[in-house]
Scaffold this motif. Structure first.
Motif, PDB file in Angstrom:
ATOM      1  N   GLU A 122       4.701  -3.748   2.609  1.00 42.35           N
ATOM      2  CA  GLU A 122       5.442  -2.869   1.698  1.00 42.35           C
ATOM      3  C   GLU A 122       4.672  -1.562   1.596  1.00 42.35           C
ATOM      4  OE1 GLU A 122       8.840  -2.284  -0.742  1.00 42.35           O
ATOM      5  OE2 GLU A 122       8.284  -4.078   0.398  1.00 42.35           O
ATOM      6  N   ILE A 123       5.184  -0.511   2.225  1.00 42.80           N
ATOM      7  CA  ILE A 123       4.509   0.785   2.221  1.00 42.80           C
ATOM      8  C   ILE A 123       5.302   1.739   1.333  1.00 42.80           C
ATOM      9  CG2 ILE A 123       3.657   2.701   3.605  1.00 42.80           C
ATOM     10  CD1 ILE A 123       2.242   0.094   4.176  1.00 42.80           C
ATOM     11  N   TYR A 124       4.639   2.277   0.335  1.00 38.57           N
ATOM     12  CA  TYR A 124       5.291   3.154  -0.633  1.00 38.57           C
ATOM     13  C   TYR A 124       5.098   4.616  -0.263  1.00 38.57           C
ATOM     14  CZ  TYR A 124       6.241  -0.717  -3.761  1.00 38.57           C
ATOM     15  OH  TYR A 124       6.729  -1.873  -4.300  1.00 38.57           O
ATOM     16  N   GLY A 125       6.196   5.368  -0.300  1.00 36.54           N
ATOM     17  CA  GLY A 125       6.107   6.799  -0.114  1.00 36.54           C
ATOM     18  C   GLY A 125       5.612   7.476  -1.384  1.00 36.54           C
ATOM     19  N   THR A 126       5.219   8.714  -1.250  1.00 37.25           N
ATOM     20  CA  THR A 126       4.666   9.439  -2.384  1.00 37.25           C
ATOM     21  C   THR A 126       5.297  10.824  -2.466  1.00 37.25           C
ATOM     22  OG1 THR A 126       2.802   9.925  -0.920  1.00 37.25           O
ATOM     23  CG2 THR A 126       2.455   8.283  -2.618  1.00 37.25           C
ATOM     24  N   GLU A 127       5.399  11.352  -3.669  1.00 37.82           N
ATOM     25  CA  GLU A 127       6.044  12.646  -3.896  1.00 37.82           C
ATOM     26  C   GLU A 127       5.051  13.608  -4.548  1.00 37.82           C
ATOM     27  OE1 GLU A 127       9.790  14.525  -6.455  1.00 37.82           O
ATOM     28  OE2 GLU A 127       9.471  12.353  -6.338  1.00 37.82           O
ATOM     29  N   VAL A 128       5.001  14.827  -4.038  1.00 35.89           N
ATOM     30  CA  VAL A 128       4.115  15.845  -4.587  1.00 35.89           C
ATOM     31  C   VAL A 128       4.789  16.525  -5.772  1.00 35.89           C
ATOM     32  CG1 VAL A 128       2.874  17.997  -4.147  1.00 35.89           C
ATOM     33  CG2 VAL A 128       2.996  16.256  -2.367  1.00 35.89           C
ATOM     34  N   ALA A 180       0.836  -1.206   0.000  1.00 37.12           N
ATOM     35  CA  ALA A 180       0.000   0.000   0.000  1.00 37.12           C
ATOM     36  C   ALA A 180       0.866   1.248   0.000  1.00 37.12           C
ATOM     37  CB  ALA A 180      -0.922  -0.008   1.224  1.00 37.12           C
ATOM     38  N   GLU A 181       0.202   2.385  -0.079  1.00 34.42           N
ATOM     39  CA  GLU A 181       0.867   3.684  -0.003  1.00 34.42           C
ATOM     40  C   GLU A 181       0.735   4.238   1.410  1.00 34.42           C
ATOM     41  OE1 GLU A 181       0.035   5.490  -4.436  1.00 34.42           O
ATOM     42  OE2 GLU A 181      -1.573   5.569  -2.954  1.00 34.42           O
ATOM     43  N   ASP A 182       1.588   5.189   1.729  1.00 33.26           N
ATOM     44  CA  ASP A 182       1.467   5.896   2.997  1.00 33.26           C
ATOM     45  C   ASP A 182       0.424   6.996   2.796  1.00 33.26           C
ATOM     46  OD1 ASP A 182       1.693   7.323   5.339  1.00 33.26           O
ATOM     47  OD2 ASP A 182       3.874   7.114   5.454  1.00 33.26           O
ATOM     48  N   ASN A 183      -0.838   6.627   2.966  1.00 33.46           N
ATOM     49  CA  ASN A 183      -1.932   7.550   2.656  1.00 33.46           C
ATOM     50  C   ASN A 183      -1.945   8.793   3.542  1.00 33.46           C
ATOM     51  OD1 ASN A 183      -3.593   6.170   0.529  1.00 33.46           O
ATOM     52  ND2 ASN A 183      -3.583   4.541   2.052  1.00 33.46           N
ATOM     53  N   THR A 184      -1.688   8.606   4.823  1.00 32.31           N
ATOM     54  CA  THR A 184      -1.742   9.741   5.747  1.00 32.31           C
ATOM     55  C   THR A 184      -0.659  10.761   5.418  1.00 32.31           C
ATOM     56  OG1 THR A 184      -2.622   8.309   7.498  1.00 32.31           O
ATOM     57  CG2 THR A 184      -1.703  10.428   8.171  1.00 32.31           C
ATOM     58  N   GLU A 185       0.564  10.298   5.257  1.00 30.48           N
ATOM     59  CA  GLU A 185       1.667  11.212   4.964  1.00 30.48           C
ATOM     60  C   GLU A 185       1.502  11.843   3.579  1.00 30.48           C
ATOM     61  OE1 GLU A 185       4.923  13.567   5.193  1.00 30.48           O
ATOM     62  OE2 GLU A 185       3.810  12.527   6.789  1.00 30.48           O
ATOM     63  N   GLY A 186       1.029  11.047   2.612  1.00 29.52           N
ATOM     64  CA  GLY A 186       0.830  11.582   1.265  1.00 29.52           C
ATOM     65  C   GLY A 186      -0.184  12.707   1.246  1.00 29.52           C
TER      66      GLY A 186
END
Length: 335
Positions: A325-331, A163-169
């Protein structure tokens, strides 16, 4: 024309049916001369092994069920493509199903996967189905969660997750709007029964508190659809305190947001700033829009999910050690 049988192939090649089976399944030693005779007979008779018979014999169907909220969403298509590229090399095929964000339909689809005897299930849950998910896991069928988590941590304790890191994203996305001076922000969110809906909204609130904005954001809860984005913009424009920026927490809803803003004659970002969790395909058509978006990596997530699937199916990884597996996200910003 009747379908050729393995017995007919054996008679044509002048060998036993067991020898034909060894050649086709590449088990045990068979001389090159025998292999050539068997394959010549197979080609001559256009013999095709029965997938049903093979699955019964090997206790494997070489089918993997993929249940996602919307198979037409490019995000879930990207995940599925990644999975297919990994497991397809090993002879597995995917069965795609859409739950349409409907927990009842999702429950029926999970039951269908069991009835079809698939070798594993990939699930992006719509929420509300922890008992059904647990039942599936208890049956020893490998189940990989992608994008979304179960409602309660206990249900997902023994399950793999990509998944993605929804909160941080969502926090990073919101901070961009706050840094630009926006304080009145409209939030287009999906149903909070899904983990993505809950976590992304928490991320928005987290960023607002960091900027000492303690009031609640203006939230429109939809169902992760384009129509929800359209309705959300109409709702915000009719509000007594119209927001100066909109953050849409799903790419499908973001498309609806952009469509309705343009349809209303407003300009982005001078009249209404927009930030999207996930890139919108139509976004680049809006020149000099300045839309913020969170870059996602669905294909990479699919690759990782596929690798975990193969390990589970082959029982190479102990069930007591689920993979997270937690994926980070970039703005990023469209210019």
């Amino acid at each position: 024309m009747a379908r050729a049988t393995i017995k007919q192939v054996a008679e044509e090649a002048e060998v036993s049916t067991a020898t034909v089976s060894r050649v086709l399944n590449n088990t045990d030693f068979v001389s090159d001369e025998i292999k050539e005779r068997v394959m010549a007979a197979v080609n001559k008779l256009n013999y095709r092994p029965s997938a049903i018979a093979r699955s019964l014999k090997q206790d494997r169907t070489y089918m993997i069920g993929v249940v996602v909220p919307d198979i037409s969403n490019p995000y879930f298509m990207g995940i599925s493509k990644g999975i297919e590229d990994v497991v397809g090399k090993e002879g597995f095929q995917l069965i795609f199903c859409s739950s349409d964000e409907n927990p009842d339909k999702e429950k029926r689809l999970l039951k269908l996967m069991q009835e079809k005897r698939v070798d594993a299930v990939v699930l992006a849950t719509s929420g509300g189905n922890d008992p059904a998910i647990k039942q599936l896991a208890d049956s020893r069928m490998p189940i990989i969660l992608v994008d979304r988590k179960p409602d309660s941590p206990e249900a997902g304790l023994m399950l793999d997750l990509v998944a993605e890191d929804n909160t941080e994203g969502a926090s990073r996305l919101t901070r961009k709007l706050l840094e630009d001076g926006h304080k009145a922000i409209g939030v287009v969110n999906g149903p909070t029964r899904s983990s993505t809906g809950r976590e992304r909204l928490d991320g928005v609130r987290k960023a607002m508190k960091e900027y000492a904005l303690n009031e609640e954001p203006i939230v429109y809860n939809g169902d992760f659809s384009t129509e929800d984005g359209i309705q959300a913009v109409r709702h915000f424009l009719d509000a007594d305190h119209r927001p100066t920026a909109i953050i849409s927490l799903n790419n499908r809803m973001s498309l609806g947001v952009l469509l309705e803003i343009v349809r209303s004659g407003l300009r982005i970002p001078s009249d209404m700033a927009v930030a999207s969790f996930g890139e919108v395909e139509a976004g680049p058509l809006l020149k000099e829009s300045g839309i913020y978006y969170l870059e996602q990596r669905p294909y990479d997530m699919g690759i990782k999910a596929g690798e975990i699937l193969l390990r589970r199916i082959r029982e190479e990884a102990p069930l007591l050690k689920p993979a997270f597996e937690i994926y980070g996200t970039e703005v990023k910003q469209l210019n």
